[in-house]
Design a protein around this motif. Structure first.
Motif, PDB file in Angstrom:
ATOM      1  N   GLY A  67       0.783  -1.236   0.000  1.00 41.98           N
ATOM      2  CA  GLY A  67       0.000   0.000   0.000  1.00 41.98           C
ATOM      3  C   GLY A  67       0.810   1.279   0.000  1.00 41.98           C
ATOM      4  N   GLY A  68       2.051   1.197   0.436  1.00 41.32           N
ATOM      5  CA  GLY A  68       2.930   2.358   0.431  1.00 41.32           C
ATOM      6  C   GLY A  68       2.354   3.560   1.149  1.00 41.32           C
ATOM      7  N   ALA A  69       2.432   4.716   0.497  1.00 41.66           N
ATOM      8  CA  ALA A  69       2.015   5.988   1.103  1.00 41.66           C
ATOM      9  C   ALA A  69       0.526   6.002   1.435  1.00 41.66           C
ATOM     10  CB  ALA A  69       2.355   7.143   0.179  1.00 41.66           C
ATOM     11  N   ILE A  70      -0.282   5.353   0.594  1.00 38.96           N
ATOM     12  CA  ILE A  70      -1.722   5.328   0.858  1.00 38.96           C
ATOM     13  C   ILE A  70      -2.010   4.563   2.147  1.00 38.96           C
ATOM     14  CG2 ILE A  70      -3.942   4.455   0.025  1.00 38.96           C
ATOM     15  CD1 ILE A  70      -2.979   5.121  -2.801  1.00 38.96           C
ATOM     16  N   ALA A  71      -1.333   3.446   2.358  1.00 35.25           N
ATOM     17  CA  ALA A  71      -1.522   2.662   3.579  1.00 35.25           C
ATOM     18  C   ALA A  71      -1.125   3.477   4.811  1.00 35.25           C
ATOM     19  CB  ALA A  71      -0.727   1.367   3.517  1.00 35.25           C
ATOM     20  N   ILE A  72      -0.058   4.230   4.697  1.00 36.11           N
ATOM     21  CA  ILE A  72       0.386   5.080   5.819  1.00 36.11           C
ATOM     22  C   ILE A  72      -0.656   6.152   6.115  1.00 36.11           C
ATOM     23  CG2 ILE A  72       2.128   6.782   6.532  1.00 36.11           C
ATOM     24  CD1 ILE A  72       4.176   5.050   4.934  1.00 36.11           C
ATOM     25  N   GLN A  73      -1.195   6.766   5.072  1.00 42.22           N
ATOM     26  CA  GLN A  73      -2.211   7.797   5.263  1.00 42.22           C
ATOM     27  C   GLN A  73      -3.490   7.218   5.851  1.00 42.22           C
ATOM     28  OE1 GLN A  73      -2.413   9.425   1.308  1.00 42.22           O
ATOM     29  NE2 GLN A  73      -0.719  10.851   1.670  1.00 42.22           N
ATOM     30  N   LEU A  74      -3.880   6.042   5.381  1.00 39.58           N
ATOM     31  CA  LEU A  74      -5.061   5.392   5.947  1.00 39.58           C
ATOM     32  C   LEU A  74      -4.835   5.038   7.419  1.00 39.58           C
ATOM     33  CD1 LEU A  74      -6.196   3.073   3.025  1.00 39.58           C
ATOM     34  CD2 LEU A  74      -7.468   5.017   3.979  1.00 39.58           C
ATOM     35  N   ALA A  75      -3.647   4.555   7.748  1.00 42.54           N
ATOM     36  CA  ALA A  75      -3.331   4.229   9.141  1.00 42.54           C
ATOM     37  C   ALA A  75      -3.465   5.472  10.017  1.00 42.54           C
ATOM     38  CB  ALA A  75      -1.921   3.649   9.251  1.00 42.54           C
ATOM     39  N   ASP A  76      -2.933   6.588   9.548  1.00 46.24           N
ATOM     40  CA  ASP A  76      -3.046   7.841  10.303  1.00 46.24           C
ATOM     41  C   ASP A  76      -4.508   8.238  10.488  1.00 46.24           C
ATOM     42  OD1 ASP A  76      -0.291   8.005  10.489  1.00 46.24           O
ATOM     43  OD2 ASP A  76      -0.097   9.496   8.873  1.00 46.24           O
ATOM     44  N   LEU A  77      -5.295   8.099   9.438  1.00 49.54           N
ATOM     45  CA  LEU A  77      -6.717   8.459   9.509  1.00 49.54           C
ATOM     46  C   LEU A  77      -7.473   7.528  10.451  1.00 49.54           C
ATOM     47  CD1 LEU A  77      -8.933  10.328   8.486  1.00 49.54           C
ATOM     48  CD2 LEU A  77      -9.215   8.794   6.535  1.00 49.54           C
ATOM     49  N   TYR A  78      -7.220   6.228  10.357  1.00 53.17           N
ATOM     50  CA  TYR A  78      -7.881   5.274  11.256  1.00 53.17           C
ATOM     51  C   TYR A  78      -7.507   5.547  12.713  1.00 53.17           C
ATOM     52  CZ  TYR A  78      -8.662   2.465   6.977  1.00 53.17           C
ATOM     53  OH  TYR A  78      -9.011   2.007   5.737  1.00 53.17           O
ATOM     54  N   GLN A  79      -6.235   5.844  12.966  1.00 50.09           N
ATOM     55  CA  GLN A  79      -5.803   6.139  14.333  1.00 50.09           C
ATOM     56  C   GLN A  79      -6.448   7.422  14.849  1.00 50.09           C
ATOM     57  OE1 GLN A  79      -1.543   5.999  13.808  1.00 50.09           O
ATOM     58  NE2 GLN A  79      -1.449   3.832  14.330  1.00 50.09           N
ATOM     59  N   PHE A  80      -6.540   8.434  13.996  1.00 49.34           N
ATOM     60  CA  PHE A  80      -7.226   9.669  14.365  1.00 49.34           C
ATOM     61  C   PHE A  80      -8.674   9.386  14.738  1.00 49.34           C
ATOM     62  CE2 PHE A  80     -10.214  12.879  12.739  1.00 49.34           C
ATOM     63  CZ  PHE A  80      -9.941  13.921  13.624  1.00 49.34           C
ATOM     64  N   MET A  81      -9.361   8.599  13.910  1.00 48.46           N
ATOM     65  CA  MET A  81     -10.763   8.286  14.169  1.00 48.46           C
ATOM     66  C   MET A  81     -10.920   7.490  15.467  1.00 48.46           C
ATOM     67  SD  MET A  81     -12.094   7.482  10.292  1.00 48.46           S
ATOM     68  CE  MET A  81     -13.842   7.338  10.724  1.00 48.46           C
ATOM     69  N   LEU A  82     -10.009   6.554  15.702  1.00 50.28           N
ATOM     70  CA  LEU A  82     -10.053   5.793  16.962  1.00 50.28           C
ATOM     71  C   LEU A  82      -9.900   6.710  18.167  1.00 50.28           C
ATOM     72  CD1 LEU A  82      -7.994   2.626  16.012  1.00 50.28           C
ATOM     73  CD2 LEU A  82     -10.324   2.640  16.926  1.00 50.28           C
ATOM     74  N   TYR A  83      -8.943   7.617  18.090  1.00 49.64           N
ATOM     75  CA  TYR A  83      -8.728   8.575  19.182  1.00 49.64           C
ATOM     76  C   TYR A  83      -9.995   9.400  19.416  1.00 49.64           C
ATOM     77  CZ  TYR A  83      -7.112  12.648  21.708  1.00 49.64           C
ATOM     78  OH  TYR A  83      -6.985  13.653  22.632  1.00 49.64           O
ATOM     79  N   GLU A  84     -10.571   9.892  18.329  1.00 48.39           N
ATOM     80  CA  GLU A  84     -11.781  10.713  18.448  1.00 48.39           C
ATOM     81  C   GLU A  84     -12.942   9.915  19.032  1.00 48.39           C
ATOM     82  OE1 GLU A  84     -12.287  14.058  17.923  1.00 48.39           O
ATOM     83  OE2 GLU A  84     -10.121  14.147  17.687  1.00 48.39           O
ATOM     84  N   LEU A  85     -13.062   8.642  18.655  1.00 49.31           N
ATOM     85  CA  LEU A  85     -14.153   7.823  19.191  1.00 49.31           C
ATOM     86  C   LEU A  85     -14.026   7.608  20.686  1.00 49.31           C
ATOM     87  CD1 LEU A  85     -14.737   5.155  16.407  1.00 49.31           C
ATOM     88  CD2 LEU A  85     -16.234   7.039  17.065  1.00 49.31           C
ATOM     89  N   VAL A  86     -12.808   7.445  21.163  1.00 51.90           N
ATOM     90  CA  VAL A  86     -12.601   7.307  22.607  1.00 51.90           C
ATOM     91  C   VAL A  86     -13.012   8.609  23.300  1.00 51.90           C
ATOM     92  CG1 VAL A  86     -10.861   7.048  24.419  1.00 51.90           C
ATOM     93  CG2 VAL A  86     -10.823   5.537  22.425  1.00 51.90           C
ATOM     94  N   ASP A  87     -12.597   9.726  22.731  1.00 47.21           N
ATOM     95  CA  ASP A  87     -12.925  11.040  23.292  1.00 47.21           C
ATOM     96  C   ASP A  87     -14.435  11.289  23.252  1.00 47.21           C
ATOM     97  OD1 ASP A  87     -11.919  13.438  24.478  1.00 47.21           O
ATOM     98  OD2 ASP A  87     -12.389  14.476  22.592  1.00 47.21           O
ATOM     99  N   ILE A  88     -15.066  10.941  22.132  1.00 43.03           N
ATOM    100  CA  ILE A  88     -16.512  11.124  21.988  1.00 43.03           C
ATOM    101  C   ILE A  88     -17.253  10.280  23.018  1.00 43.03           C
ATOM    102  CG2 ILE A  88     -18.471  10.524  20.494  1.00 43.03           C
ATOM    103  CD1 ILE A  88     -16.711  11.452  18.130  1.00 43.03           C
ATOM    104  N   GLY A  89     -16.765   9.067  23.251  1.00 49.08           N
ATOM    105  CA  GLY A  89     -17.396   8.198  24.234  1.00 49.08           C
ATOM    106  C   GLY A  89     -17.434   8.816  25.614  1.00 49.08           C
ATOM    107  N   GLN A  90     -16.447   9.626  25.921  1.00 49.68           N
ATOM    108  CA  GLN A  90     -16.390  10.275  27.227  1.00 49.68           C
ATOM    109  C   GLN A  90     -17.187  11.577  27.267  1.00 49.68           C
ATOM    110  OE1 GLN A  90     -12.173  10.647  27.787  1.00 49.68           O
ATOM    111  NE2 GLN A  90     -11.908   8.493  28.290  1.00 49.68           N
TER     112      GLN A  90
END
Length: 121
Positions: free
Chosen positions: A61-84
Motif C-alpha cells: 500500500g505504500g504511502a496510501i496505507a500510511i495515510q489510511l493508518a493515520d486516519l484510522y488512528q485519528f478516528m479511533l482517538y476521536e471515538l474514545v474522546d466522543i465516548g467520554q
C-alpha cells in the motif's frame, strides 16, 4: 451468502458500510440520550477501525496505507474522546469521513469489477 461469495474488494466495502452504520447509530443514540446503544455502537465502530488498521498492507500500500493508518488512528482517538464527552458535532464529522471513505472504496471496487468484465469479454 453475500459475504461468503464476495471478493476482498467487496468485503472491504461491506466493512466500511458497517462502520458508517455504527457511527450513525452512535450519533443518533447520542442525540436521544440512549447510553446503552451509544456504548455498543461506539465499541463496534472502534472494533471495525482496529481491524481495518490491523489489516493494512504497508508493503503493497505504500504511502496510501500510511495515510489510511493515520486516519484510522485519528478516528479511533476521536471515538474514545466522543465516548467520554458525547460530542455530537465531532461525531457528525466522523460519520462524514467514514462515508467518504466508503464511497471511495465502493467506487474503486466498481471500477475493478468493470475492468475485470472488459478483460474477460
Amino acid at each position: 451468502m453475500e459475504i461468503q461469495a464476495a471478493g476482498a474488494e467487496k468485503l472491504l466495502c461491506i466493512v466500511f458500510e458497517q462502520l458508517v452504520v455504527n457511527l450513525e447509530r452512535a450519533r443518533i443514540s447520542m442525540e436521544r440520550q440512549d447510553i446503552e446503544l451509544r456504548v455498543v455502537s461506539l465499541r463496534r465502530a472502534r472494533n471495525i477501525l482496529t481491524e481495518l488498521l490491523a489489516t493494512l498492507d504497508f508493503e503493497k500500500g505504500g504511502a496510501i496505507a500510511i495515510q489510511l493508518a493515520d486516519l484510522y488512528q485519528f478516528m479511533l482517538y476521536e471515538l474514545v474522546d466522543i465516548g467520554q464527552r458525547g460530542d455530537v458535532v465531532t461525531m457528525r464529522k466522523l460519520v462524514n469521513i467514514a462515508s467518504q471513505l466508503r464511497d471511495g472504496f465502493v467506487g474503486a471496487q466498481q471500477q475493478l469489477a468493470s475492468q475485470k468484465q472488459l478483460r474477460s469479454a
